[in-house]
Design a protein around this motif. Structure first.
Motif, PDB file in Angstrom:
ATOM      1  N   SER A 129      31.652 105.656  -9.309  1.00 46.62           N
ATOM      2  CA  SER A 129      31.446 107.005  -9.576  1.00 46.62           C
ATOM      3  C   SER A 129      32.019 108.202  -8.728  1.00 46.62           C
ATOM      4  O   SER A 129      32.477 109.081  -9.095  1.00 46.62           O
ATOM      5  N   LEU A 130      32.000 107.729  -7.399  1.00 44.75           N
ATOM      6  CA  LEU A 130      32.650 108.684  -6.291  1.00 44.75           C
ATOM      7  C   LEU A 130      34.091 108.497  -6.616  1.00 44.75           C
ATOM      8  O   LEU A 130      34.846 109.782  -6.563  1.00 44.75           O
ATOM      9  N   ILE A 131      34.886 107.550  -7.141  1.00 46.22           N
ATOM     10  CA  ILE A 131      36.237 107.553  -7.078  1.00 46.22           C
ATOM     11  C   ILE A 131      36.620 108.579  -8.107  1.00 46.22           C
ATOM     12  O   ILE A 131      37.465 109.245  -8.272  1.00 46.22           O
ATOM     13  N   THR A 132      35.797 108.272  -9.554  1.00 44.39           N
ATOM     14  CA  THR A 132      35.985 108.839 -10.569  1.00 44.39           C
ATOM     15  C   THR A 132      35.942 110.557 -10.536  1.00 44.39           C
ATOM     16  O   THR A 132      36.685 111.332 -11.002  1.00 44.39           O
ATOM     17  N   GLN A 133      34.814 110.735  -9.944  1.00 50.63           N
ATOM     18  CA  GLN A 133      34.704 111.996  -9.546  1.00 50.63           C
ATOM     19  C   GLN A 133      35.789 112.815  -8.678  1.00 50.63           C
ATOM     20  O   GLN A 133      36.153 113.930  -8.960  1.00 50.63           O
ATOM     21  N   ALA A 143      47.117 109.259  -6.555  1.00 52.13           N
ATOM     22  CA  ALA A 143      46.004 109.385  -5.597  1.00 52.13           C
ATOM     23  C   ALA A 143      45.547 108.179  -4.754  1.00 52.13           C
ATOM     24  O   ALA A 143      46.212 107.157  -5.245  1.00 52.13           O
ATOM     25  N   VAL A 144      45.114 108.376  -3.465  1.00 50.80           N
ATOM     26  CA  VAL A 144      44.928 107.339  -2.754  1.00 50.80           C
ATOM     27  C   VAL A 144      43.403 107.158  -2.250  1.00 50.80           C
ATOM     28  O   VAL A 144      43.202 108.341  -1.800  1.00 50.80           O
ATOM     29  N   VAL A 145      43.030 106.017  -2.315  1.00 52.38           N
ATOM     30  CA  VAL A 145      41.481 106.196  -1.870  1.00 52.38           C
ATOM     31  C   VAL A 145      41.388 105.498  -0.561  1.00 52.38           C
ATOM     32  O   VAL A 145      41.818 104.404  -0.278  1.00 52.38           O
ATOM     33  N   ARG A 146      40.573 106.106   0.242  1.00 49.81           N
ATOM     34  CA  ARG A 146      40.298 105.545   1.555  1.00 49.81           C
ATOM     35  C   ARG A 146      38.634 105.071   1.556  1.00 49.81           C
ATOM     36  O   ARG A 146      37.799 105.843   1.049  1.00 49.81           O
ATOM     37  N   CYS A 147      38.506 104.058   2.190  1.00 49.43           N
ATOM     38  CA  CYS A 147      37.009 103.668   2.298  1.00 49.43           C
ATOM     39  C   CYS A 147      36.678 102.747   3.608  1.00 49.43           C
ATOM     40  O   CYS A 147      37.656 102.829   4.183  1.00 49.43           O
ATOM     41  N   ARG A 148      35.748 102.367   3.688  1.00 51.77           N
ATOM     42  CA  ARG A 148      35.378 101.597   5.101  1.00 51.77           C
ATOM     43  C   ARG A 148      36.177 100.411   4.994  1.00 51.77           C
ATOM     44  O   ARG A 148      36.364  99.798   3.671  1.00 51.77           O
ATOM     45  N   GLU A 149      36.768  99.893   6.133  1.00 49.59           N
ATOM     46  CA  GLU A 149      37.314  98.607   5.755  1.00 49.59           C
ATOM     47  C   GLU A 149      36.481  97.428   5.161  1.00 49.59           C
ATOM     48  O   GLU A 149      36.994  96.622   4.421  1.00 49.59           O
ATOM     49  N   ALA A 150      35.224  97.414   5.488  1.00 51.67           N
ATOM     50  CA  ALA A 150      34.328  96.371   4.876  1.00 51.67           C
ATOM     51  C   ALA A 150      34.154  96.650   3.273  1.00 51.67           C
ATOM     52  O   ALA A 150      33.560  95.757   2.776  1.00 51.67           O
ATOM     53  N   ASP A 151      34.124  97.910   3.028  1.00 48.16           N
ATOM     54  CA  ASP A 151      34.265  98.169   1.400  1.00 48.16           C
ATOM     55  C   ASP A 151      35.387  97.692   0.690  1.00 48.16           C
ATOM     56  O   ASP A 151      35.513  98.284  -0.584  1.00 48.16           O
ATOM     57  N   THR A 152      36.340  97.237   1.359  1.00 46.47           N
ATOM     58  CA  THR A 152      37.954  97.243   0.618  1.00 46.47           C
ATOM     59  C   THR A 152      37.670  96.474  -0.491  1.00 46.47           C
ATOM     60  O   THR A 152      37.981  96.893  -1.842  1.00 46.47           O
ATOM     61  N   ASP A 153      37.021  95.303  -0.695  1.00 44.22           N
ATOM     62  CA  ASP A 153      36.850  94.502  -2.011  1.00 44.22           C
ATOM     63  C   ASP A 153      36.224  95.185  -2.932  1.00 44.22           C
ATOM     64  O   ASP A 153      36.477  95.061  -4.298  1.00 44.22           O
ATOM     65  N   ILE A 154      34.876  96.052  -2.639  1.00 44.48           N
ATOM     66  CA  ILE A 154      34.242  96.954  -3.615  1.00 44.48           C
ATOM     67  C   ILE A 154      35.244  97.751  -4.108  1.00 44.48           C
ATOM     68  O   ILE A 154      35.178  98.201  -5.420  1.00 44.48           O
ATOM     69  N   ALA A 155      35.944  98.490  -3.419  1.00 45.45           N
ATOM     70  CA  ALA A 155      36.586  99.362  -3.888  1.00 45.45           C
ATOM     71  C   ALA A 155      37.729  99.221  -4.749  1.00 45.45           C
ATOM     72  O   ALA A 155      38.154  99.883  -5.872  1.00 45.45           O
ATOM     73  N   GLU A 156      38.395  98.154  -4.441  1.00 50.18           N
ATOM     74  CA  GLU A 156      39.502  97.549  -5.402  1.00 50.18           C
ATOM     75  C   GLU A 156      38.855  97.266  -6.609  1.00 50.18           C
ATOM     76  O   GLU A 156      39.527  97.526  -7.740  1.00 50.18           O
ATOM     77  N   LYS A 157      37.808  96.631  -6.500  1.00 50.01           N
ATOM     78  CA  LYS A 157      37.047  96.127  -7.820  1.00 50.01           C
ATOM     79  C   LYS A 157      36.872  97.498  -8.801  1.00 50.01           C
ATOM     80  O   LYS A 157      36.817  97.515 -10.147  1.00 50.01           O
ATOM     81  N   ALA A 158      36.676  98.650  -7.829  1.00 51.92           N
ATOM     82  CA  ALA A 158      35.994  99.757  -8.693  1.00 51.92           C
ATOM     83  C   ALA A 158      37.269 100.578  -9.277  1.00 51.92           C
ATOM     84  O   ALA A 158      37.031 101.389 -10.102  1.00 51.92           O
ATOM     85  N   LEU A 159      38.312 100.532  -8.654  1.00 53.53           N
ATOM     86  CA  LEU A 159      39.539 101.300  -9.267  1.00 53.53           C
ATOM     87  C   LEU A 159      39.825 101.189 -10.560  1.00 53.53           C
ATOM     88  O   LEU A 159      39.924 102.328 -11.319  1.00 53.53           O
ATOM     89  N   GLY A 160      39.963 100.143 -11.126  1.00 55.77           N
ATOM     90  CA  GLY A 160      40.385  99.930 -12.629  1.00 55.77           C
ATOM     91  C   GLY A 160      39.362 100.639 -13.516  1.00 55.77           C
ATOM     92  O   GLY A 160      39.864 101.476 -14.359  1.00 55.77           O
ATOM     93  N   ALA A 161      38.009 100.501 -13.100  1.00 54.27           N
ATOM     94  CA  ALA A 161      36.983 101.313 -14.047  1.00 54.27           C
ATOM     95  C   ALA A 161      37.143 102.860 -13.916  1.00 54.27           C
ATOM     96  O   ALA A 161      36.921 103.645 -15.174  1.00 54.27           O
ATOM     97  N   ALA A 162      37.225 103.071 -12.678  1.00 53.47           N
ATOM     98  CA  ALA A 162      37.281 104.480 -12.374  1.00 53.47           C
ATOM     99  C   ALA A 162      38.687 105.327 -13.114  1.00 53.47           C
ATOM    100  O   ALA A 162      38.437 106.474 -13.642  1.00 53.47           O
TER     101      ALA A 162
END
Length: 237
Positions: A129-133, A143-162
């Motif tokens: 939701s945060l990436i989509t917003q 665009a380029v998304v930055r997150c915590r290093e520990a959240d890399t897997d979660i962010a990659e998974k969320a990119l497609g849906a966003a």
């Protein structure tokens, strides 16, 4: 044969004894008149002394009354100033205590946000939701998304849906990548930042920034909830 003294009679046929008697009477009269004059002078002097004494006493009394009246006014003014200072200090302490309490509420909220990141499924949904917003706010083709290093897997998974949600809403293509060199601080709560136009535009959608933004908007409402209505506030809109 020696001459006999000749008794010379004063005019009117008065003898020396009569003259002496008259002189004594005149001297007694003069002395009495002098005493009366002296007494009159003494009385007048006493009267003038009493008048002057009364005048000086009244004058000094007025000075003393003025002095103590001024002192009383000064003390009253000092009391008012002291009361005002104490009242202001008390008001300031109340405001500081309220700010500290409000700060503690926000800190508790931050801790609750940390608990959300511990729930992976819920956190993945939040990241999406945060990436989509952020993409809606940028409205850029890349665009380029930055997150915590520990959240890399979660962010990659969320990119497609966003990306899909963005395309469905806008009808536009967007290229989104994950920044694997620059990360949010490891001790941050979480969330993402979205960068556009090669770093010229930054959308802060990390959770600390969102909490700060929301808290600033909600401060009046939070104060009302925590401390009740402000009696000095005339308008509520």
């Amino acid at each position: 044969q020696p001459h006999q003294p000749v008794r010379i009679m004063s005019s009117g046929g008065l003898t020396d004894a009569d003259v002496d008697k008259q002189i004594k009477q005149m001297m007694a009269f003069i002395e009495q008149e002098a005493n009366e004059k002296k007494e009159e002078i003494d009385n007048k002097a006493e009267e003038e002394f009493n008048i002057e004494k009364s005048r000086i006493t009244q004058q000094e009394r007025v000075k003393i009354m003025d002095f103590y009246t001024k002192k009383e006014k000064q003390i009253e003014l000092q009391k008012k100033i002291q009361y005002s200072n104490m009242k202001n200090q008390g008001r300031l302490k109340v405001l500081l205590a309220r700010d500290e309490h409000l700060k503690s509420v926000l800190e508790d909220t931050t801790q609750q946000l940390r608990q959300i990141t511990g729930d992976r499924a819920r956190y993945e949904q939040l990241i999406e939701s945060l990436i989509t917003q952020g993409l809606f706010q940028l409205l850029e083709p890349a665009a380029v998304v930055r997150c915590r290093e520990a959240d890399t897997d979660i962010a990659e998974k969320a990119l497609g849906a966003a990306i899909n949600r963005y395309k469905e809403a806008t009808g536009k293509e967007v290229k989104v990548s994950l920044d694997k060199k620059a990360f949010l601080p490891a001790d941050s709560v979480g969330g993402v930042d979205i960068v556009g136009r090669e770093g010229k535009i930054l959308v802060c959608n990390n959770l600390e920034s969102r909490l700060e933004q929301i808290s600033q908007q909600m401060v009046p409402e939070l104060r009302h909830i925590l401390f009740g209505p402000n009696p000095n506030r005339k308008f509520m809109d």
